[in-house]
Design a protein around this motif. Structure first.
Motif, PDB file in Angstrom:
ATOM      1  N   SER A   2       0.827  -1.203   0.000  1.00  0.00           N
ATOM      2  CA  SER A   2       0.000   0.000   0.000  1.00  0.00           C
ATOM      3  C   SER A   2       0.868   1.262   0.000  1.00  0.00           C
ATOM      4  O   SER A   2       2.026   1.246   0.400  1.00  0.00           O
ATOM      5  CB  SER A   2      -0.913   0.005   1.219  1.00  0.00           C
ATOM      6  N   ASN A   3       0.268   2.336  -0.462  1.00  0.00           N
ATOM      7  CA  ASN A   3       0.966   3.620  -0.459  1.00  0.00           C
ATOM      8  C   ASN A   3       1.053   4.150   0.960  1.00  0.00           C
ATOM      9  O   ASN A   3       0.092   4.042   1.723  1.00  0.00           O
ATOM     10  CB  ASN A   3       0.219   4.631  -1.338  1.00  0.00           C
ATOM     11  N   PRO A   4       2.186   4.740   1.316  1.00  0.00           N
ATOM     12  CA  PRO A   4       2.305   5.289   2.676  1.00  0.00           C
ATOM     13  C   PRO A   4       1.396   6.509   2.853  1.00  0.00           C
ATOM     14  O   PRO A   4       1.047   7.192   1.891  1.00  0.00           O
ATOM     15  CB  PRO A   4       3.773   5.675   2.778  1.00  0.00           C
ATOM     16  N   LYS A   5       1.038   6.767   4.104  1.00  0.00           N
ATOM     17  CA  LYS A   5       0.226   7.933   4.426  1.00  0.00           C
ATOM     18  C   LYS A   5       1.050   9.188   4.155  1.00  0.00           C
ATOM     19  O   LYS A   5       2.237   9.245   4.460  1.00  0.00           O
ATOM     20  CB  LYS A   5      -0.201   7.880   5.894  1.00  0.00           C
ATOM     21  N   THR A   6       0.414  10.186   3.571  1.00  0.00           N
ATOM     22  CA  THR A   6       1.075  11.442   3.245  1.00  0.00           C
ATOM     23  C   THR A   6       0.455  12.560   4.083  1.00  0.00           C
ATOM     24  O   THR A   6      -0.760  12.699   4.129  1.00  0.00           O
ATOM     25  CB  THR A   6       0.942  11.748   1.741  1.00  0.00           C
ATOM     26  N   THR A   7       1.322  13.331   4.751  1.00  0.00           N
ATOM     27  CA  THR A   7       0.871  14.374   5.670  1.00  0.00           C
ATOM     28  C   THR A   7       1.516  15.706   5.304  1.00  0.00           C
ATOM     29  O   THR A   7       2.718  15.777   5.055  1.00  0.00           O
ATOM     30  CB  THR A   7       1.252  14.008   7.118  1.00  0.00           C
ATOM     31  N   TRP A   8       0.702  16.751   5.300  1.00  0.00           N
ATOM     32  CA  TRP A   8       1.213  18.114   5.167  1.00  0.00           C
ATOM     33  C   TRP A   8       1.386  18.653   6.581  1.00  0.00           C
ATOM     34  O   TRP A   8       0.417  18.831   7.311  1.00  0.00           O
ATOM     35  CB  TRP A   8       0.247  18.973   4.374  1.00  0.00           C
ATOM     36  N   ILE A   9       2.624  18.888   6.963  1.00  0.00           N
ATOM     37  CA  ILE A   9       2.931  19.542   8.237  1.00  0.00           C
ATOM     38  C   ILE A   9       2.938  21.026   7.905  1.00  0.00           C
ATOM     39  O   ILE A   9       3.882  21.547   7.331  1.00  0.00           O
ATOM     40  CB  ILE A   9       4.265  19.043   8.822  1.00  0.00           C
ATOM     41  N   VAL A  29       5.213  15.038   4.042  1.00  0.00           N
ATOM     42  CA  VAL A  29       5.936  13.812   4.391  1.00  0.00           C
ATOM     43  C   VAL A  29       5.116  12.628   3.913  1.00  0.00           C
ATOM     44  O   VAL A  29       3.916  12.539   4.200  1.00  0.00           O
ATOM     45  CB  VAL A  29       6.164  13.721   5.915  1.00  0.00           C
ATOM     46  N   SER A  30       5.747  11.726   3.192  1.00  0.00           N
ATOM     47  CA  SER A  30       5.101  10.489   2.751  1.00  0.00           C
ATOM     48  C   SER A  30       5.857   9.332   3.385  1.00  0.00           C
ATOM     49  O   SER A  30       7.047   9.148   3.113  1.00  0.00           O
ATOM     50  CB  SER A  30       5.135  10.383   1.229  1.00  0.00           C
ATOM     51  N   GLY A  31       5.180   8.605   4.263  1.00  0.00           N
ATOM     52  CA  GLY A  31       5.872   7.570   5.024  1.00  0.00           C
ATOM     53  C   GLY A  31       6.870   8.235   5.935  1.00  0.00           C
ATOM     54  O   GLY A  31       6.495   9.042   6.783  1.00  0.00           O
ATOM     55  N   ASN A  32       8.141   7.975   5.721  1.00  0.00           N
ATOM     56  CA  ASN A  32       9.167   8.622   6.535  1.00  0.00           C
ATOM     57  C   ASN A  32      10.087   9.515   5.695  1.00  0.00           C
ATOM     58  O   ASN A  32      11.196   9.803   6.089  1.00  0.00           O
ATOM     59  CB  ASN A  32       9.982   7.575   7.299  1.00  0.00           C
ATOM     60  N   LYS A  33       9.584   9.977   4.544  1.00  0.00           N
ATOM     61  CA  LYS A  33      10.395  10.824   3.661  1.00  0.00           C
ATOM     62  C   LYS A  33       9.720  12.167   3.414  1.00  0.00           C
ATOM     63  O   LYS A  33       8.515  12.247   3.179  1.00  0.00           O
ATOM     64  CB  LYS A  33      10.609  10.126   2.310  1.00  0.00           C
ATOM     65  N   ILE A  34      10.536  13.210   3.446  1.00  0.00           N
ATOM     66  CA  ILE A  34      10.052  14.538   3.051  1.00  0.00           C
ATOM     67  C   ILE A  34       9.993  14.540   1.531  1.00  0.00           C
ATOM     68  O   ILE A  34      11.003  14.303   0.864  1.00  0.00           O
ATOM     69  CB  ILE A  34      11.000  15.648   3.562  1.00  0.00           C
ATOM     70  N   VAL A  35       8.810  14.792   0.974  1.00  0.00           N
ATOM     71  CA  VAL A  35       8.652  14.756  -0.477  1.00  0.00           C
ATOM     72  C   VAL A  35       8.455  16.135  -1.092  1.00  0.00           C
ATOM     73  O   VAL A  35       8.559  16.288  -2.313  1.00  0.00           O
ATOM     74  CB  VAL A  35       7.503  13.800  -0.902  1.00  0.00           C
ATOM     75  N   VAL A 149      13.308   0.392  16.419  1.00  0.00           N
ATOM     76  CA  VAL A 149      13.026   1.727  16.931  1.00  0.00           C
ATOM     77  C   VAL A 149      12.803   2.731  15.804  1.00  0.00           C
ATOM     78  O   VAL A 149      12.037   3.677  15.948  1.00  0.00           O
ATOM     79  CB  VAL A 149      14.179   2.191  17.871  1.00  0.00           C
ATOM     80  N   GLY A 150      13.471   2.508  14.672  1.00  0.00           N
ATOM     81  CA  GLY A 150      13.320   3.415  13.540  1.00  0.00           C
ATOM     82  C   GLY A 150      14.362   4.507  13.479  1.00  0.00           C
ATOM     83  O   GLY A 150      14.091   5.597  12.973  1.00  0.00           O
ATOM     84  N   THR A 151      15.552   4.231  14.001  1.00  0.00           N
ATOM     85  CA  THR A 151      16.630   5.215  13.931  1.00  0.00           C
ATOM     86  C   THR A 151      17.708   4.747  12.980  1.00  0.00           C
ATOM     87  O   THR A 151      17.808   3.566  12.661  1.00  0.00           O
ATOM     88  CB  THR A 151      17.265   5.433  15.335  1.00  0.00           C
ATOM     89  N   ARG A 152      18.541   5.698  12.563  1.00  0.00           N
ATOM     90  CA  ARG A 152      19.709   5.373  11.750  1.00  0.00           C
ATOM     91  C   ARG A 152      20.893   5.225  12.700  1.00  0.00           C
ATOM     92  O   ARG A 152      20.996   5.978  13.676  1.00  0.00           O
ATOM     93  CB  ARG A 152      19.971   6.475  10.731  1.00  0.00           C
ATOM     94  N   VAL A 153      21.772   4.296  12.412  1.00  0.00           N
ATOM     95  CA  VAL A 153      22.941   4.092  13.258  1.00  0.00           C
ATOM     96  C   VAL A 153      24.186   3.867  12.423  1.00  0.00           C
ATOM     97  O   VAL A 153      24.117   3.389  11.300  1.00  0.00           O
ATOM     98  CB  VAL A 153      22.769   2.876  14.212  1.00  0.00           C
TER      99      VAL A 153
END
Length: 155
Positions: A2-9, A29-35, A149-153
């Motif tokens: 499915s397509n990720p949820k897209t939010t206008w902050i 933001v779409s999913g975890n990316k700024i689009v 957790v969803g972090t980069r390491v």
């Protein structure tokens, strides 16, 4: 898939972009990316599912912690090590750390990363240098915890 949820902050109180681009109207933001960056007074060209009113919020990029020892999260309040200078502190804790088990490292990594994430830190460089017999898969354990957790390491 499915397509990720897209939010206008939308319309943050302030926004830091680290460049000359105008994002005073917010970001999409779409999913975890700024689009998309939205200039002041503009609307997104990207379709979105929801709007988050950020007019009382400040938008910052994720912070980066460049030096951590996540396994130490488990022993930061270990009574015999409290209030000691560096070398006595290390002498007290090395025997404890030498007995770390995979589940302990996983819990310490997940807790430490979660605490950092709550403070705005999205990327962590962990200086893991203990590889006792039980931790032959230490880096893999930390990668799994970071993914959970969803972090980069950087390990």
């Amino acid at each position: 898939m499915s397509n990720p949820k897209t939010t206008w902050i939308k319309n943050p109180l302030s926004v830091f972009t680290a460049n000359d681009e105008d994002a005073r109207g917010g970001i999409v933001v779409s999913g975890n990316k700024i689009v998309e960056l939205i200039a002041l007074g503009q609307v997104p060209q990207t379709s979105y599912h929801e709007v988050f009113d950020a007019s009382e919020s400040v938008l910052l990029p994720g912070l980066i912690n460049t030096h951590h020892h996540l396994y130490q999260t488990l022993t930061r309040a270990f009574p015999p090590a409290l209030n000691k200078r560096l070398f006595p502190w290390l002498q007290t804790l090395y025997p404890v750390w030498a007995r770390l088990q995979p589940e302990m490292l996983s819990a310490a990594t997940e807790l430490g990363l979660s605490e950092l994430l709550l403070s705005g830190c999205t990327t962590v460089s962990d200086h893991h240098y203990l590889f006792p017999e039980a931790l032959t898969e230490a880096i893999d354990i930390q990668v799994q915890a970071a993914s959970k957790v969803g972090t980069r390491v950087t390990l």
